[in-house]
Design a protein around this motif. Structure first.
Motif, PDB file in Angstrom:
ATOM      1  N   ALA B  68     -15.722  31.370  23.880  1.00 21.58           N
ATOM      2  CA  ALA B  68     -16.354  31.621  22.856  1.00 21.58           C
ATOM      3  C   ALA B  68     -17.608  31.037  23.034  1.00 21.58           C
ATOM      4  O   ALA B  68     -17.724  29.744  23.388  1.00 21.58           O
ATOM      5  N   PRO B  69     -18.773  31.510  22.340  1.00 24.11           N
ATOM      6  CA  PRO B  69     -20.206  30.956  22.319  1.00 24.11           C
ATOM      7  C   PRO B  69     -20.049  29.662  21.619  1.00 24.11           C
ATOM      8  O   PRO B  69     -19.352  29.490  20.515  1.00 24.11           O
ATOM      9  N   ALA B  73     -25.146  28.351  18.304  1.00 21.54           N
ATOM     10  CA  ALA B  73     -26.099  29.025  19.208  1.00 21.54           C
ATOM     11  C   ALA B  73     -25.120  30.320  19.773  1.00 21.54           C
ATOM     12  O   ALA B  73     -24.912  30.323  20.879  1.00 21.54           O
ATOM     13  N   ALA B  74     -24.773  31.060  18.879  1.00 20.66           N
ATOM     14  CA  ALA B  74     -23.949  32.397  19.091  1.00 20.66           C
ATOM     15  C   ALA B  74     -24.251  33.335  20.179  1.00 20.66           C
ATOM     16  O   ALA B  74     -23.500  34.060  20.531  1.00 20.66           O
ATOM     17  N   ASN B  75     -25.694  33.361  20.517  1.00 22.36           N
ATOM     18  CA  ASN B  75     -26.061  34.297  21.619  1.00 22.36           C
ATOM     19  C   ASN B  75     -26.254  33.690  23.050  1.00 22.36           C
ATOM     20  O   ASN B  75     -26.848  34.158  23.728  1.00 22.36           O
ATOM     21  N   ILE B 126     -22.049  37.635  26.521  1.00 20.85           N
ATOM     22  CA  ILE B 126     -21.580  39.034  26.701  1.00 20.85           C
ATOM     23  C   ILE B 126     -21.608  39.577  25.252  1.00 20.85           C
ATOM     24  O   ILE B 126     -22.361  40.594  25.067  1.00 20.85           O
ATOM     25  N   VAL B 127     -20.869  39.230  24.450  1.00 18.35           N
ATOM     26  CA  VAL B 127     -20.927  39.872  23.136  1.00 18.35           C
ATOM     27  C   VAL B 127     -21.231  38.653  22.057  1.00 18.35           C
ATOM     28  O   VAL B 127     -20.594  37.542  21.944  1.00 18.35           O
ATOM     29  N   LYS B 128     -22.501  38.633  21.146  1.00 19.85           N
ATOM     30  CA  LYS B 128     -22.895  37.596  20.461  1.00 19.85           C
ATOM     31  C   LYS B 128     -21.594  37.318  19.558  1.00 19.85           C
ATOM     32  O   LYS B 128     -21.147  38.070  18.765  1.00 19.85           O
ATOM     33  N   GLY B 129     -21.723  35.946  19.392  1.00 21.91           N
ATOM     34  CA  GLY B 129     -20.529  35.312  18.596  1.00 21.91           C
ATOM     35  C   GLY B 129     -19.105  35.469  18.992  1.00 21.91           C
ATOM     36  O   GLY B 129     -18.055  34.898  18.461  1.00 21.91           O
ATOM     37  N   LYS B 130     -18.715  36.262  20.105  1.00 23.68           N
ATOM     38  CA  LYS B 130     -17.328  36.266  20.413  1.00 23.68           C
ATOM     39  C   LYS B 130     -17.172  35.999  21.840  1.00 23.68           C
ATOM     40  O   LYS B 130     -16.129  35.258  22.185  1.00 23.68           O
TER      41      LYS B 130
END
Lengths: 223, 276
Positions: B68-69, B73-75, B126-130
């Motif tokens: 998980a990010p 900094a979720a992106n 890959i997927v923001k926040g996930k």
């Protein structure tokens, strides 16, 4: 006995924060000092020359060990890197060959970090080594500067200014010729910007060295 | 007879060579040892590189894992370097937890990655926040003959250019990540940082690419990291004797030339490697 001074040099809006120091505040170490730059405070204690472990013994010089403890958490890889910088700077300044087969231990504790931490650690270390009476062939001071997104050079940045800037540089300068003893940089910059920052830091170091002289003379020349 | 003199008075032995502007192994003061680069040798890693700088041998292996990010900094993804100096490479390193030199080298490599923007961490998301990639870069020294920082940065750069990560997307129904091992993409390398290390002798003489004997006798070390736009990413001088402005400028110019030499070598090696 706490002394506080303010100093500035008006180039590029480059002004050092209010700084001060306190000597011999701890009773057990041979020398101790606390250095304050703005809100950043570092406490340093020196033990030495003392007994050394045979595995770390050096036949012709004193072995210097530096420990830096952060305010929160366990010391990590970043602290090790700072310890290496501080240790090699102190080894270059101390006359280690006068005390062979001994150890000198320098312990630094971060009391508060508001930017320019490595520079504050270097200043505290130099004051503590002086307080312990260890022979040195020159004094050194730490100066930190940051280049912000517009290209202006800011001296002694706070933690917020460090985060917003494009590059942060810390230099240790010696007292005899004001040359660069230690350099640790973050971010990217051109060679011209590097030389400009070194010049700004050299000008600022003069006020720090004057402060060292004033604080020691005030301490030993009590009327 | 020279061997006896070298054992008894190593500093004087080196000084005699330096007076004639050369070194015991025959190099000039500004000459590097032969640099050899081998890419893609570790098949179980996503990317790898082996560098030999004279006798100094460093190998870098990169493995990608999913995580998980970071919350702040979720992106962005993670890139985690680690430099290991095992007892294999030199008798000065003992078994046990990493010593100060290994930790300082790991911090140096982490700083170079961050300062030079060699890869954008946003590309690892890959997927923001996930879901994002975590690149574990393990750099190990196999033979310690001085100047490991230079060799580590070349190995890291070579391995990053060799990394091939599979395509990942999240299945909407099961909410699990699906990895497509058949489709692999290289990383987007924006900058090419190269380190150039110098040893300072007797406060005045600066030599490039020191061997381990020269490092032990030196009074100071400085490493300059430049990228291909001639910008400086790091000027790492961990203490030691002071350096004047002109000498520092000479070091920077030599580092810029070295950057061009290493990037040329890297490009030649990459062309010769067959794509997987």
């Amino acid at each position: 006995m706490m002394e506080v001074t303010q100093s500035g040099s008006a180039q590029h809006a480059a002004v050092l924060r209010e700084f001060g120091c306190e000597h011999s505040l701890l009773s057990r170490p041979d020398g101790s000092a606390s250095f304050v730059q703005g809100d950043t405070t570092v406490l340093a204690g020196v033990y030495g020359p003392a007994e050394v472990m045979v595995s770390k013994e050096s036949f012709d010089r004193a072995t210097l060990e530096v420990t830096l403890k952060p305010k929160v958490g366990m010391p990590g890889v970043a602290e090790r890197s700072k310890e290496q910088c501080i240790r090699q700077t102190c080894e270059a300044a101390l006359l280690t060959r006068l005390h062979p087969r001994t150890s000198i231990t320098l312990s630094l504790q971060t009391v508060h970090d508001d930017g320019a931490l490595l520079a504050c650690c270097l200043n505290a270390a130099c004051m503590a080594l002086m307080d312990a009476g260890l022979p040195m062939h020159c004094l050194f001071c730490g100066v930190c500067c940051a280049i912000d997104q517009q290209g202006t050079i800011k001296l002694d940045p706070t933690a917020k200014e460090e985060k917003e800037s494009r590059a942060v540089m810390t230099f240790a300068l010696d007292s005899t010729d004001c040359r660069v003893m230690m350099s640790s940089t973050k971010g990217s910059y051109t060679a011209a910007e590097l030389q400009q920052c070194i010049a700004v830091c050299q000008r600022a170091s003069e006020s720090i060295f004057q402060f060292y002289r004033d604080s020691v003379s005030r301490r030993y020349c009590k009327a | 007879m020279a061997a006896g003199f070298k054992t008894v008075e190593p500093l004087d032995y080196h000084r005699r060579f330096l007076k004639e502007n050369c070194r015991p192994d025959g190099r000039e003061l500004g000459e590097f040892r032969t640099t050899t680069l081998n890419i893609g040798s570790i098949t179980t890693a996503d990317g790898s590189a082996l560098v030999k700088l004279g006798n100094t041998t460093i190998i870098c292996g990169i493995k990608g894992e999913l995580a998980a990010p970071p919350v702040d900094a979720a992106n962005k993804g993670y890139i985690v370097p680690n430099v290991d100096l095992p007892p294999l490479c030199s008798s000065r390193f003992r078994p046990g937890p990493p010593g100060e030199q290994a930790q300082a080298a790991s911090q140096f490599i982490a700083d170079v990655i961050e300062n030079s923007d060699v890869i954008q961490k946003e590309d690892l998301c890959i997927v923001k926040g996930k879901l994002s990639w975590v690149l574990y870069c393990d750099i190990m020294c196999l033979d310690y003959d001085g100047n490991i920082l230079d060799a580590c940065t070349i190995a890291l750069l070579g391995a990053l250019k060799n990394v091939r990560l599979p395509e990942v997307h999240i299945n909407e129904e099961t909410d699990l990540a699906e990895v497509n091992m058949k489709q692999k993409n290289p990383l987007n390398i924006t900058k090419h940082p190269v380190a150039c290390s110098f040893a300072i002798f007797d406060d005045t003489i600066i030599i490039v690419d020191p061997t381990v004997e020269e490092e032990n006798l030196s009074t100071g070390m400085i490493t300059v990291v430049t990228d291909e736009d001639e910008k400086l990413c790091a000027v790492h001088k961990p203490g030691g004797t002071a350096l004047s402005g002109e000498k520092l400028q000479d070091c920077i110019s030599r580092a810029i030339t070295r950057n061009k030499e290493v990037n040329k070598l890297l490009n030649e090696v990459l062309i010769s490697v067959k794509p997987k």
